[in-house]
Scaffold this active site. Structure first.
Site, PDB file in Angstrom:
ATOM      1  N   ARG A  56       0.854  -1.183   0.000  1.00 31.92           N
ATOM      2  CA  ARG A  56       0.000   0.000   0.000  1.00 31.92           C
ATOM      3  C   ARG A  56       0.895   1.241   0.000  1.00 31.92           C
ATOM      4  NH1 ARG A  56      -3.256  -3.028  -1.304  1.00 31.92           N
ATOM      5  NH2 ARG A  56      -5.431  -3.300  -0.610  1.00 31.92           N
TER       6      ARG A  56
ATOM      7  N   GLU B 241      -4.454   7.312  -5.757  1.00 33.31           N
ATOM      8  CA  GLU B 241      -4.611   6.512  -6.972  1.00 33.31           C
ATOM      9  C   GLU B 241      -5.920   6.875  -7.662  1.00 33.31           C
ATOM     10  OE1 GLU B 241      -4.225   2.366  -5.968  1.00 33.31           O
ATOM     11  OE2 GLU B 241      -2.210   2.632  -5.124  1.00 33.31           O
TER      12      GLU B 241
ATOM     13  N   HIS C 158      -0.991  -0.095 -10.004  1.00 34.49           N
ATOM     14  CA  HIS C 158      -1.648  -0.954  -9.011  1.00 34.49           C
ATOM     15  C   HIS C 158      -2.258  -2.182  -9.680  1.00 34.49           C
ATOM     16  CE1 HIS C 158      -3.736  -0.999  -4.802  1.00 34.49           C
ATOM     17  NE2 HIS C 158      -3.304  -2.186  -5.170  1.00 34.49           N
TER      18      HIS C 158
END
Length: 317
Positions: A236, A265, A284
């Site tokens: 993360r 994000e 991601h």
């Protein structure tokens, strides 16, 4: 029964075809929404007709304000069994059922090693050179005999360690909960936090984001690292102090970073990670694999069927 079901956050437009949604015809009608997250008022307008909403991981925040604006919402289903973007107490207070799914456990370790290898061998620059009509542009690094530091030796960290041993690397690990005995059981050497950062040629992060881990990789920890070392983060973004990392990379105090996760994000267009030459940045995709998506969406369907039969499964929180 004709329940209105929304599948949102399908950025790749693959949800419709990766599993068979027709099995839900006896429950209701499935709708696939492809708009990106927006402000709360717009999201309420888009979603207020739905009784069931399927979300992909943490792409859309479901805070108290959004949840309160969706009076028809009865079931919220997420990929995975954790979703920090959902206000679970607020949802429960509103009587909204929350369910999750299992995850395919190989996806994140495999991406971690793809990033380690690509960063070490400078593959992005080399591949771009070929595309531009050129040839070799630098020297790649090596893994055999080097030290891999693992920050967090849970299920993912242990799989990453197994790969490292195949490559002939020395593997060390630390986390607040890790004991020397547990490290030894995984075939890894326990070290202190400071030694982890000081000794690692590659340091890879595999912790759950919490109040305890937020900002754990700060300027001090980055300052312990060798200037030849590389940082890899597929866990993360907020575990790392991004400004401190940008500073270290910009000043050459680290050889490089390979990152799949970020504090915000999608990554802002003007973020330094998009342009620093010693950063390999991916969007991601640690969980974005065919097998994982099949599992996520298939189990979302199972969750909806179970809820419709008044026997909810895989509850969150």
């Amino acid at each position: 029964m004709s329940v209105q079901i929304a599948v949102i956050d399908d950025w790749q437009n693959v949800a419709r075809d990766v599993v068979d949604w027709s099995v839900l015809e006896s429950v209701g009608q499935v709708h696939f929404l492809h708009d990106y997250p927006a402000d709360t008022a717009v999201m309420i307008e888009r979603l207020q007709a739905f009784e069931v909403i399927c979300v992909m991981r943490e792409r859309t925040p479901f805070d108290a304000a959004l949840l309160q604006g969706l009076p028809n919402l009865k079931l919220l289903v997420t990929g995975g069994m954790r979703n920090a973007a959902i206000d679970i107490p607020a949802a429960k207070a509103l009587g909204i059922h929350l369910c999750g799914t299992d995850s395919y456990k190989q996806a994140a370790p495999e991406l971690t090693w793809a990033l380690i290898m690509a960063s070490t061998r400078n593959l992005l620059a080399e591949a771009n050179s070929v595309r531009a009509g050129h040839w070799q542009v630098g020297l790649g690094g090596d893994l055999y005999g080097k030290t891999l530091g693992i920050l967090g030796l849970g299920s993912i960290g242990q799989k990453v360690a197994q790969f490292a041993q195949v490559f002939g690397m020395r593997v060390i690990a630390w986390s607040e909960n890790l004991t020397p005995e547990r490290a030894t059981q995984a075939g890894v050497s326990w070290v202190s936090k400071e030694d982890l950062f000081k000794q690692a040629d590659i340091l890879t992060i595999h912790l759950v984001l919490s109040d305890r881990t937020r900002g754990l990789v700060d300027a001090e920890a980055l300052g312990w690292m060798k200037p030849t070392a590389r940082l890899v983060n597929t866990a993360r973004g907020p575990i790392v102090d991004e400004q401190a990392l940008v500073e270290a990379l910009s000043r050459g105090r680290l050889a490089g970073a390979a990152l799949d996760v970020y504090a915000e994000e999608p990554l802002p267009l003007d973020h330094p990670f998009r342009r620093l030459p010693n950063v390999l940045a991916t969007p991601h995709v640690g969980y974005v694999s065919e097998q994982n998506y099949r599992q996520f969406y298939q189990q979302m369907i199972e969750d909806i069927q179970a809820w419709a039969n008044n026997a909810p499964i895989r509850p969150l929180g």
